[in-house]
Design a protein around this motif. Structure first.
Motif, mmCIF file in Angstrom:
data_model
loop_
_atom_site.group_PDB
_atom_site.id
_atom_site.type_symbol
_atom_site.label_atom_id
_atom_site.label_comp_id
_atom_site.label_asym_id
_atom_site.label_seq_id
_atom_site.Cartn_x
_atom_site.Cartn_y
_atom_site.Cartn_z
ATOM 1 N N ARG A 175 0.845 -1.200 0.000
ATOM 2 C CA ARG A 175 0.000 0.000 0.000
ATOM 3 C C ARG A 175 0.876 1.244 0.000
ATOM 4 O O ARG A 175 1.886 1.299 0.716
ATOM 5 N N ASP A 223 -6.038 -1.247 -6.070
ATOM 6 C CA ASP A 223 -6.548 0.111 -5.860
ATOM 7 C C ASP A 223 -5.659 1.063 -6.635
ATOM 8 O O ASP A 223 -4.479 1.209 -6.317
ATOM 9 N N GLN A 226 -9.582 6.793 -7.623
ATOM 10 C CA GLN A 226 -11.032 6.857 -7.735
ATOM 11 C C GLN A 226 -11.510 7.660 -8.955
ATOM 12 O O GLN A 226 -12.586 7.426 -9.467
#
Length: 395
Positions: A175, A223, A226
């Motif tokens: 991450r 991820d 967005q």
């Protein structure tokens, strides 16, 4: 104790429960469940075992979807027969674990049918989370293989193989933390976490040119942000790192970590990575026991592809490797699809629920049960099995 007579008996016992085994296989295939979530599969298998008159412990060895049953007596040792039943995301049972589960339970039920004639014990284990999570290792740490003298299971494939070519494997989640900003109006105020991850991904791509023939690195971005007009504040990925054995795996993991650090440094993002609790170990297959499995499967008409002709580097990983470091183990592959159909794709998922998969369930159950009979009835095989295991640990 006449092994030949007992082998005929266990094969007849498998034939007697053929429809039940195929019902279980089809039901598991029709409703795939991911690692640690195999509640319906575990309940279905446990209930089938219980109806046969065997007491079953559910939630065994600290895992909700594990089960354990044991029967038999005598001084010829304890054989563990393993079933796994988790599926893959999106492509379901494209690894054919419905076959593994049904064949393993079928072997256990067939052996129970003549338990009073066996000179040893059988431990039937339902082992969740093979695809990720290392259920067998977690169970082993809680004592699942204490007192076990040999362990066995069978895995579907596109060919019959005496063992699965395997690599040690570790999973890592990475991450990156950056800072969000408007990607057009104020990009200079942002710290792009996705850039950090992409740089690390590309660094791993470059590293692949300089790793060994039995080493593998592959991953996905889970991820990536967005919206295109927002500098990604968070980014994350998952990677698998594989090598020939635990020692080489540790060295390669350190090199992969350097790629993660490079991404963080280049983009100015904060880095966090977490290696999975369980590393999968390579399989130390037990040759004497595996040869007996081969001989038994050949009596059923199975023809084996020569292991030495398997292309170099064609290998996967399994937590059965962890078991094989603890007790003598076999993990043969049983043809459940054409030879040109590889596991972990949608085509194999179809074969696993079809006629060829059904035959693998029945033949797998018979071959495992016959191999357990050999172990119980042949003191020389037990000696060879133990010696081979001890020698593999000192090599």
């Amino acid at each position: 104790m006449d092994a030949a007579e007992l082998k005929k008996a266990v094969c007849a016992a498998v034939d007697d429960i053929r429809e039940e085994l195929l019902r279980i296989s089809h039901a598991i295939h029709a409703k795939p469940e991911l690692a640690f979530e195999e509640r319906e599969a575990a309940a279905l298998l446990s209930e089938s075992i219980r109806r046969s008159g065997i007491e079953v412990e559910t939630g065994a060895y600290g895992l909700e979807t594990a089960f354990a049953a044991e029967f038999g007596s005598g001084d010829a040792g304890c054989v563990a027969v393993l079933a796994e039943y988790d599926a893959l995301p999106e492509i379901g049972h494209a690894c054919g674990h419905n076959i593994i589960a049904s064949a393993g339970v079928g072997a256990g039920l067939a052996l129970f049918a003549l338990a009073d004639r066996l000179p040893g014990k059988v431990r039937l284990l339902g082992t969740p989370a093979e695809e990720r999570g290392g259920g067998k290792e977690l169970m082993a740490r809680k004592g699942a293989f204490d007192g076990v003298d040999a362990a066995m299971m069978v895995h579907p494939a596109g060919a019959n193989l005496i063992t699965m070519p395997s690599l040690a494997c570790s999973e890592v989640t990475v991450r990156y933390q950056g800072r969000a900003s408007h990607a057009s109006a104020m990009p200079e105020q942002g710290i792009n976490a996705l850039d950090a991850l992409v740089i690390a991904y590309q660094a791993i791509g470059a590293l692949r040119q300089h790793i060994g023939i039995f080493e593998r690195i592959h991953g996905i971005i889970t991820d990536g942000g967005q919206a295109p007009n927002i500098v990604p504040e968070h980014a994350a990925g998952r990677f698998y790192v594989r090598a020939a054995n635990a020692g080489e795996l540790a060295a390669l993991k350190a090199r992969v970590e350097n790629c993660f650090y490079a991404g963080a440094k280049a983009a100015g993002a904060e880095l966090e990575f977490t290696w999975n609790e369980v590393d999968y170990l390579d399989i130390r297959y037990n040759a004497p026991l595996a040869e007996r499995y081969r001989a038994n499967a050949e009596t059923l008409g199975r023809v084996f592809f020569p292991l030495e002709m398997v292309p170099v580097g064609l290998a996967g990983s399994t937590d059965m490797g962890n078991v094989s470091y603890r007790v003598p183990s076999i993990h043969p592959m049983i043809a459940s699809a054409p030879i040109n159909c590889s596991i972990h794709n949608a085509e194999f998922e179809e074969w696993a629920g079809g006629e060829m998969g059904d035959e693998a369930v029945v033949d797998g159950a018979k071959a495992l049960a016959m191999t357990a009979v050999d172990y119980f009835c042949d003191p020389e095989l037990r000696r060879q099995t133990r010696e081979s295991f001890e020698q593999s640990g000192s090599s």
